[in-house]
Scaffold this active site. Structure first.
Site, PDB file in Angstrom:
ATOM      1  N   GLU A  37       0.855  -1.178   0.000  1.00 24.68           N
ATOM      2  CA  GLU A  37       0.000   0.000   0.000  1.00 24.68           C
ATOM      3  C   GLU A  37       0.894   1.232   0.000  1.00 24.68           C
ATOM      4  O   GLU A  37       1.788   1.336   0.848  1.00 24.68           O
ATOM      5  CB  GLU A  37      -0.904   0.013   1.236  1.00 24.68           C
ATOM      6  CG  GLU A  37      -1.877   1.176   1.253  1.00 24.68           C
ATOM      7  CD  GLU A  37      -2.795   1.175   2.464  1.00 24.68           C
ATOM      8  OE1 GLU A  37      -3.599   2.121   2.587  1.00 24.68           O
ATOM      9  OE2 GLU A  37      -2.698   0.235   3.285  1.00 24.68           O
ATOM     10  N   ARG A 266       5.323 -12.706   9.970  1.00 26.59           N
ATOM     11  CA  ARG A 266       5.934 -11.430   9.645  1.00 26.59           C
ATOM     12  C   ARG A 266       7.266 -11.312  10.384  1.00 26.59           C
ATOM     13  O   ARG A 266       7.546 -12.079  11.304  1.00 26.59           O
ATOM     14  CB  ARG A 266       5.011 -10.277  10.026  1.00 26.59           C
ATOM     15  CG  ARG A 266       4.721 -10.192  11.519  1.00 26.59           C
ATOM     16  CD  ARG A 266       3.772  -9.054  11.846  1.00 26.59           C
ATOM     17  NE  ARG A 266       4.366  -7.775  11.566  1.00 26.59           N
ATOM     18  CZ  ARG A 266       3.694  -6.629  11.579  1.00 26.59           C
ATOM     19  NH1 ARG A 266       2.383  -6.634  11.837  1.00 26.59           N
ATOM     20  NH2 ARG A 266       4.304  -5.491  11.333  1.00 26.59           N
ATOM     21  N   LYS A 276       3.773   1.037   9.943  1.00 22.27           N
ATOM     22  CA  LYS A 276       3.938   2.252   9.137  1.00 22.27           C
ATOM     23  C   LYS A 276       3.206   3.428   9.765  1.00 22.27           C
ATOM     24  O   LYS A 276       3.657   4.575   9.662  1.00 22.27           O
ATOM     25  CB  LYS A 276       3.439   2.013   7.702  1.00 22.27           C
ATOM     26  CG  LYS A 276       4.453   1.311   6.820  1.00 22.27           C
ATOM     27  CD  LYS A 276       4.122   1.448   5.352  1.00 22.27           C
ATOM     28  CE  LYS A 276       2.971   0.597   4.938  1.00 22.27           C
ATOM     29  NZ  LYS A 276       2.735   0.654   3.472  1.00 22.27           N
TER      30      LYS A 276
END
Length: 556
Positions: A37, A266, A276
């Site tokens: 994104e 992750r 983020k």
């Protein structure tokens, strides 16, 4: 039998799945994608995903797409789009064909939403956000059906068209999938698949005021692009049910070999934030100097600090791919860059906290040239020229008036060897009014140039230096961990675990040849650490060096 050389790439559960799919004929080729994104810069966690998706495509001689998940225009920016492209290329990968955007498929996604409405599988809901949460239920209690759930197909089509035309306010209504409000998976309790946003989009402009949600968009985009293996992190594990449900309902995606989602753990790295949103907060509040601040875990920040793409790829290889969540020691990342730089980084000398040395028996106004190796164990890297003269600078920590036997540097009345040069002996020193040493007066032995500690002299140590008249002034940015806690994400507030000494700036001198230092290319400043010229602020007229990583033992 594996379709790739297992000695080159260690096996993992994803590769085992791919091998089985190829052997069974379910898939004849491998096609992956990396779908970031564009709402911030990529960080070291994304590097793991990049290396996995592009690496698998390379190993299986398949394809990997770069597709931007651009369904949230309010938080996205074209600058992020460009930075992500740069990061993927810098890591050594190239996507297949043109860059893709989820927005490329907005027309198709709109039609697929209409298909779900026509099948009685989607409806326009006017519950507000608070009411929607209340109706959704909890992990222990099932949800309740929305009062708008049984609206007729025709009315839903009309309402959805009004949404598209901008006839409702933001938040007034949303299109929801009609699945199961009693599902044990929260994501299946009639999730929103379209919402209203009057926001300019960096790709589609002002064409749309309704935007599809990620869970609706992602699976369809994968299917349109014929992705064989959709690789996601574990937080999307429950969402796999919704991924499959959406594709199961649409007529275009009934093929048995259609795309499937697989989840892996992750990256969790000590002393590092992987959110983020939280990283953006540090940028917005000027806690750091931008997304590419060398203290940031972003790929751009690591690059600016002197980390190499090879070291990051090696790190991602070492941590492996599993389904088990764990915390990786930051020392593993440090080890990867140290190992590479120890082997490949050219050597140079820099004095970070300089104090003057005057060699009293060295000829006045004489400057000689000394040839020194660029790398001590790689003759192919050649030689470099060092100026040597009567006045030098050494590091203030390398001199003491008195010291015990463990101190192997310059002590008054004793000798030390200057790296690649002569043996000198400290005779006396000057101090300022506060007692700080300002000048050290020495003598040298002109028979010791090029000789080593085995030449019969009992010289305990070797120190680095620069010649005073030719050395170039430089700023040194000494970076440390941004956080004092190994798990900063668990802190009540980020500010309470910020390291006040994450950046210390000093000014010193470097050998003259570093005036042409290439930005981002790390040097080993002998006995100090690995440093690189800053890619924004360093110029030949104003040198700025960033600490990449310290030596294992900075006293050596």
């Amino acid at each position: 039998m594996s379709h790739v050389d297992s000695e080159v790439r260690p096996s993992n559960f994803i590769r085992n799945i791919i091998d089985e799919d190829l052997e069974s004929g379910k898939h004849t080729s491998v096609h992956t994608r990396f779908p970031p994104e564009p709402n911030g810069y990529l960080h070291i966690g994304h590097a793991k995903s990049i290396c996995l998706n592009f690496g698998i495509a390379q190993d299986y001689k398949g394809l990997c797409n770069l597709r931007f998940d651009d369904t949230n225009p309010e938080k996205e920016d074209i600058d992020y789009v460009h930075s992500i492209q740069d990061d993927v290329k810098w890591l050594g990968f190239q996507w297949d064909g043109e860059i893709r955007y989820s927005s490329n498929y907005f027309d198709k996604l709109h039609q697929y939403a209409i298909e779900l409405i026509n099948k009685g599988l989607a409806y326009v809901c006017f519950l507000n956000s608070e009411e929607t949460r209340e109706y959704r239920g909890t992990l222990k209690e099932p949800g309740k059906n929305s009062p708008y759930r049984d609206t007729s197909v025709q009315e839903n089509l009309e309402l959805f068209e009004k949404m598209r035309k901008g006839e409702f306010k933001e938040g007034e209504c949303a299109l929801r999938a009609k699945i199961d409000m009693a599902s044990s998976f929260m994501c299946m309790r009639d999730p929103v698949i379209y919402r209203i946003r009057f926001a300019h989009h960096h790709q589609s402009g002002d064409k749309w005021c309704i935007y599809p949600m990620y869970d609706f968009t992602h699976c369809i985009s994968d299917a349109i692009e014929n992705i064989s293996h959709s690789l996601c992190t574990l937080e999307f594990q429950d969402n796999r049910r919704l991924y499959d449900w959406v594709l199961d309902q649409l007529d275009d995606f009934k093929a048995p070999n259609r795309t499937r989602q697989y989840e892996f753990s992750r990256l969790n790295l000590e002393y590092t934030l992987m959110s983020k949103r939280k990283l953006n907060d540090l940028v917005v509040r000027d806690v750091v100097h931008g997304w590419d601040d060398p203290r940031m875990p972003t790929i751009a920040g690591l690059r600016r600090r002197g980390y190499t793409s090879a070291s990051i790829r090696e790190f991602c290889k070492r941590i492996g791919v599993t389904k088990q969540e764990n915390m990786i020691e930051v020392g593993m990342l440090d080890a990867c860059i140290r190992e590479e730089l120890n082997e490949h980084a050219p050597r140079a000398m820099a004095v970070i906290n300089p104090v003057k040395v005057i060699i009293e028996n060295y000829p006045q106004d004489q400057i000689e040239t000394i040839n020194a190796p660029v790398h001590p164990s790689n003759e192919e890297m050649g030689k470099r020229e060092l100026a040597f003269g009567r006045e030098l600078f050494i590091d203030a920590a390398d001199f003491r008036e008195e010291a015990n036997k463990k101190y192997k540097r310059l002590v008054q009345g004793k000798e030390v060897r200057l790296r690649n040069a002569y043996v000198i002996k400290a005779e006396r020193c000057d101090k300022d009014a506060e007692g700080n040493i300002t000048t050290i007066y020495c003598t040298y032995d002109d028979e010791t140039l090029g000789k080593n500690p085995s030449d019969g002299r009992k010289v305990k140590g070797v120190i680095h230096w620069v010649e005073a008249s030719t050395a170039k002034p430089a700023e040194f940015r000494l970076y440390d961990r941004l956080f004092t806690d190994a798990n900063p994400a668990a802190a009540e507030t980020i500010d309470e675990v910020l390291n006040p000494d994450s950046l210390v700036v000093t000014h010193g001198l470097v050998e003259a040849g570093l005036i042409t230092a290439e930005a981002e290319k790390a040097y080993q400043f002998e006995r100090e650490g690995y440093f690189c010229a800053d890619n924004k602020d360093s110029t030949p007229e104003s040198l700025v060096f960033n600490l990449t990583v310290a030596l294992r033992d900075s006293s050596q």
